[in-house]
Design an enzyme around this catalytic site. Sequence first.
Site, PDB file in Angstrom:
ATOM      1  N   ARG A 242       0.549  -1.597   0.208  1.00 26.13           N
ATOM      2  CA  ARG A 242      -0.382   0.390   0.179  1.00 26.13           C
ATOM      3  C   ARG A 242       0.392   1.252   0.651  1.00 26.13           C
ATOM      4  O   ARG A 242       1.807   1.625   0.556  1.00 26.13           O
ATOM      5  CB  ARG A 242      -1.032   0.015   1.599  1.00 26.13           C
ATOM      6  CG  ARG A 242      -2.132  -1.139   1.105  1.00 26.13           C
ATOM      7  CD  ARG A 242      -3.320  -0.841   0.182  1.00 26.13           C
ATOM      8  NE  ARG A 242      -3.537   0.404   1.001  1.00 26.13           N
ATOM      9  CZ  ARG A 242      -4.452   0.136   1.906  1.00 26.13           C
ATOM     10  NH1 ARG A 242      -5.272  -0.811   1.710  1.00 26.13           N
ATOM     11  NH2 ARG A 242      -5.547   1.677   1.022  1.00 26.13           N
ATOM     12  N   GLU A 271      -4.137   7.634  -4.505  1.00 27.64           N
ATOM     13  CA  GLU A 271      -4.551   7.116  -4.892  1.00 27.64           C
ATOM     14  C   GLU A 271      -5.774   6.939  -5.587  1.00 27.64           C
ATOM     15  O   GLU A 271      -7.264   7.345  -4.426  1.00 27.64           O
ATOM     16  CB  GLU A 271      -4.050   5.545  -5.417  1.00 27.64           C
ATOM     17  CG  GLU A 271      -2.907   5.195  -5.372  1.00 27.64           C
ATOM     18  CD  GLU A 271      -3.423   3.317  -5.609  1.00 27.64           C
ATOM     19  OE1 GLU A 271      -3.917   2.834  -5.901  1.00 27.64           O
ATOM     20  OE2 GLU A 271      -1.693   3.019  -5.367  1.00 27.64           O
ATOM     21  N   HIS A 295      -0.769  -0.077 -10.300  1.00 27.21           N
ATOM     22  CA  HIS A 295      -1.434  -1.017  -8.771  1.00 27.21           C
ATOM     23  C   HIS A 295      -2.340  -1.598  -9.544  1.00 27.21           C
ATOM     24  O   HIS A 295      -3.194  -2.689  -9.368  1.00 27.21           O
ATOM     25  CB  HIS A 295      -2.376  -0.184  -8.080  1.00 27.21           C
ATOM     26  CG  HIS A 295      -2.668  -0.861  -6.302  1.00 27.21           C
ATOM     27  ND1 HIS A 295      -3.155   0.358  -6.152  1.00 27.21           N
ATOM     28  CD2 HIS A 295      -1.949  -1.801  -5.808  1.00 27.21           C
ATOM     29  CE1 HIS A 295      -3.178  -0.410  -4.435  1.00 27.21           C
ATOM     30  NE2 HIS A 295      -2.219  -1.809  -4.844  1.00 27.21           N
TER      31      HIS A 295
END
Length: 331
Positions: A242, A271, A295
């Site tokens: 993360r 994000e 991602h």
Amino acid sequence: MKILHIGKQGNLERYLPKDSALLNMALVDLPIDQPAETYLKDGADADFIVVDAIAPVPGELIRKMPNLKLIHSEGVAFNQIDLKAAADCGVYVCNAKGMNAAAVAEQAVLLMVGMLRNAIQGDAAVRAGRQIEVKGGYIARGDLLELSDCAVGLIGYGDIAQATARLLRAYGVSKIYYNKRRRLSEAEEQAQGVCYAPVKTLLQKSDIVSLHLPVNAGTVHFADQAFFDAMRPGSYFVNTARGELVDDQALIEALETGKLAMAGLDTLDDEPVGADHPLLNQSEAVEKKIIFSPHIGGITRKSFFRSYRMIDEAVCAVCAGRRPEHVVNGR
């Protein structure tokens, strides 16, 4: 029975087993980031919520769904779900533990090898007609590494990190350090080919450090200035977990000073990532030291099929009066 799905519309039809009983249930299929009132309009009487791993499920929503029995994340993350409200209402919260372990492990190793071979700059050099120049430089310097030349440190050692360790062993990596709250037994360490180390020791001994931690109050900006200062000069950093785990300014400084040779990042803080993100607005020297991926580590087709098989099993268990697997809210 009714399902409220909050996420990419059509996922249930795409990924549930074709013989799943869930496909015969009433479905309310809505995108993420809608107000609770939108979900309640047609989904207030739903028995189950299936939710994108990054979508919030607030207590306001949970408390207004009297039939709700289960909230199931499509992924591993569940930090956006109000666990206490769910527990207070007698609602199970489950995640799809391990569904993306193989996929994210592949992404982590991809970034490791991509950095060691400087894949992005190599591609650019060939396109610019500089192939032999770059190749000749590597031959002259003798500094092109194989993954098996490196000691690798894995911080966090859950399903994804364990899958990463298995891939690393296949590449011939003989020194794999790991850190987690509860150390494995000696027999487990030997079987998995890993060696426990405190975080500081792991940072000092590893040529490549890969993060595999969850995000919580104790891990936000886990990779800070002290973290990067403790790493080997010229080492490599990978984050497929993360973005919130990394202090971006500390990472930029480590790249600027040469403390880090490169960073491979599948996820960034804040994000969705905009063009004004600080890591995207650095000098050319720093930009060349970062490999980004969007991602995508955990969103392979096969990962979603694994996830929805778990969701199917959990819903069927609850319908049969059984406790589902992978409950994360202590129900």
